[in-house]
Design a protein around this motif. Structure first.
Motif, PDB file in Angstrom:
ATOM      1  N   VAL A 236       0.850  -1.203   0.000  1.00  0.00           N
ATOM      2  CA  VAL A 236       0.000   0.000   0.000  1.00  0.00           C
ATOM      3  C   VAL A 236       0.882   1.248   0.000  1.00  0.00           C
ATOM      4  CG1 VAL A 236      -1.677   1.326   1.361  1.00  0.00           C
ATOM      5  CG2 VAL A 236      -1.924  -1.147   1.150  1.00  0.00           C
TER       6      VAL A 236
ATOM      7  N   LEU B   1      -2.569   5.981  -9.565  1.00  0.00           N
ATOM      8  CA  LEU B   1      -3.283   5.420  -8.404  1.00  0.00           C
ATOM      9  C   LEU B   1      -4.196   4.272  -8.839  1.00  0.00           C
ATOM     10  CD1 LEU B   1      -3.722   5.791  -5.368  1.00  0.00           C
ATOM     11  CD2 LEU B   1      -5.588   7.347  -5.898  1.00  0.00           C
ATOM     12  N   LYS B   2      -4.869   4.457  -9.952  1.00  0.00           N
ATOM     13  CA  LYS B   2      -5.777   3.410 -10.439  1.00  0.00           C
ATOM     14  C   LYS B   2      -4.994   2.149 -10.802  1.00  0.00           C
ATOM     15  CE  LYS B   2      -9.477   2.571 -13.729  1.00  0.00           C
ATOM     16  NZ  LYS B   2     -10.286   3.100 -14.826  1.00  0.00           N
TER      17      LYS B   2
ATOM     18  N   ARG C 123      -3.902   0.534  -7.607  1.00  0.00           N
ATOM     19  CA  ARG C 123      -5.026  -0.089  -6.896  1.00  0.00           C
ATOM     20  C   ARG C 123      -5.423  -1.410  -7.545  1.00  0.00           C
ATOM     21  NH1 ARG C 123     -10.469  -0.592  -8.732  1.00  0.00           N
ATOM     22  NH2 ARG C 123     -10.357   1.499  -9.618  1.00  0.00           N
TER      23      ARG C 123
ATOM     24  N   VAL D   3      -7.086  -3.164  -0.648  1.00  0.00           N
ATOM     25  CA  VAL D   3      -7.677  -1.975  -1.278  1.00  0.00           C
ATOM     26  C   VAL D   3      -8.345  -1.048  -0.246  1.00  0.00           C
ATOM     27  CG1 VAL D   3      -9.428  -1.168  -2.932  1.00  0.00           C
ATOM     28  CG2 VAL D   3      -7.868  -3.017  -3.550  1.00  0.00           C
TER      29      VAL D   3
ATOM     30  N   LEU E   8      -5.749   1.010   1.314  1.00  0.00           N
ATOM     31  CA  LEU E   8      -5.293   2.068   0.393  1.00  0.00           C
ATOM     32  C   LEU E   8      -6.293   3.235   0.380  1.00  0.00           C
ATOM     33  CD1 LEU E   8      -3.381   3.042  -1.942  1.00  0.00           C
ATOM     34  CD2 LEU E   8      -4.976   1.930  -3.509  1.00  0.00           C
ATOM     35  N   ILE E   9      -7.575   2.902   0.335  1.00  0.00           N
ATOM     36  CA  ILE E   9      -8.603   3.958   0.283  1.00  0.00           C
ATOM     37  C   ILE E   9      -8.518   4.836   1.540  1.00  0.00           C
ATOM     38  CG2 ILE E   9     -11.101   4.364   0.350  1.00  0.00           C
ATOM     39  CD1 ILE E   9     -11.375   1.868  -1.466  1.00  0.00           C
TER      40      ILE E   9
ATOM     41  N   LEU F 263     -10.049   5.161  -7.307  1.00  0.00           N
ATOM     42  CA  LEU F 263     -10.104   4.205  -6.197  1.00  0.00           C
ATOM     43  C   LEU F 263     -11.268   3.235  -6.347  1.00  0.00           C
ATOM     44  CD1 LEU F 263      -9.303   6.721  -3.333  1.00  0.00           C
ATOM     45  CD2 LEU F 263      -7.854   4.829  -4.064  1.00  0.00           C
TER      46      LEU F 263
END
Lengths: 87, 185
Positions: free
Chosen positions: B12, B31-32, B35, B43, B46-47, B105
């Motif tokens: 992460v 970022l996408k 992710r 995930v 990460l969010i 995200l």
């Protein structure tokens, strides 16, 4: 590097092509500011100004977009600082 | 401004660092990609990380040095506060990024708004007692409240900020009405 922006970059290209390719600025400058008996210096300066205006016209879309770019750069700097302090 | 955070899984952190390093316009794409390459269980972590960092980003941006205000500069109303023109511009630029960030995200605007609100809450708790400008702190508290939840539809473009009376959006409208650089002189 600045990312391609269709509106900004295509507008700049078109403005540059119109003002430079068609020669509108130069023709207008000659018509309004140069008389047959004008000195070489005056003709040269008018020509130089017209050239700068022609080239500068293409920069207008970039100048309009510049303040937004500066703000986004500040945000990127802030994000970088937050991540740098975090891990 | 922030504190060191421990216990975050290394994959992460790697995604977050790549996002922070990316040029501004490429941040969401990076970022996408990160992710999508991440293990699904990581995930949500990460969010939450991105929500806290994005919250802190706005607080840092609001506290950044500003050009001296002109005597006739109009303040920008936002969440019941008065921001300077420069702070207003930074806030609007930040708000405008949020739709793309939520999408990167894999979240709808509304879900991202709720995550962001929670991110502000956690960030303010961590920053408690630390040097933070009054305006930045007040904006953070507003965002940690229900301002973002009510503004969620605006992020998705479903509601025109100019027509909504939801919290935060009136301010957003006002923040868009900047004085031109010519008028500021």
């Amino acid at each position: 590097m600045v990312k391609f922006s269709p509106l900004r970059d295509i507008s700049a290209g078109l403005i540059g092509a119109m003002s430079g390719g068609v020669g509108l600025v130069g023709v207008a400058a000659k018509k309004f500011f140069v008389a047959a008996d004008d000195s070489f210096t005056k003709r040269f300066l008018v020509g130089l100004t017209a050239t700068l205006l022609t080239g500068g016209a293409a920069l207008i879309p970039y100048l309009l977009a510049a303040p937004g770019l500066a703000t986004r750069a500040e945000l990127a700097e802030a994000r970088h600082a937050a991540v740098g302090a975090r891990y | 401004m922030g504190a060191k955070k421990s216990g975050v899984p290394a994959p992460v952190i790697a995604v977050v660092k790549a996002w922070a390093r990316a040029p501004h316009d490429d941040g969401c794409a990076v970022l996408k990609t990160g992710r999508m390459a991440l293990e699904p269980l990581l995930v949500p972590v990460l969010i939450d990380e991105v929500a806290e960092i994005t919250a802190e980003q706005l607080l840092i941006a609001l506290d950044m040095p500003q050009a001296p205000a002109a005597p006739d500069e109009k303040p920008v109303p936002f969440l019941g506060l008065e921001l300077s023109q420069q702070q207003g511009q930074r806030t609007v630029a930040w708000l405008e990024e949020q739709a793309a960030l939520g999408e990167a995200l894999g979240l709808h605007a509304e879900a991202w708004s709720k995550k962001l609100g929670a991110g502000f809450e956690r960030t303010l708790a961590v920053l408690q007692g630390r040097a933070l400008g009054d305006t930045a702190r007040a904006v953070g508290q507003g965002m940690a409240g229900d301002a973002l939840a009510n503004a969620a539809a605006g992020f998705g473009g479903a509601v025109d900020p100019r027509l909504s009376d939801k919290a935060g959006l009136r301010g957003l409208l006002a923040a868009r009405n900047f004085q031109s650089p010519k008028k500021r002189r």
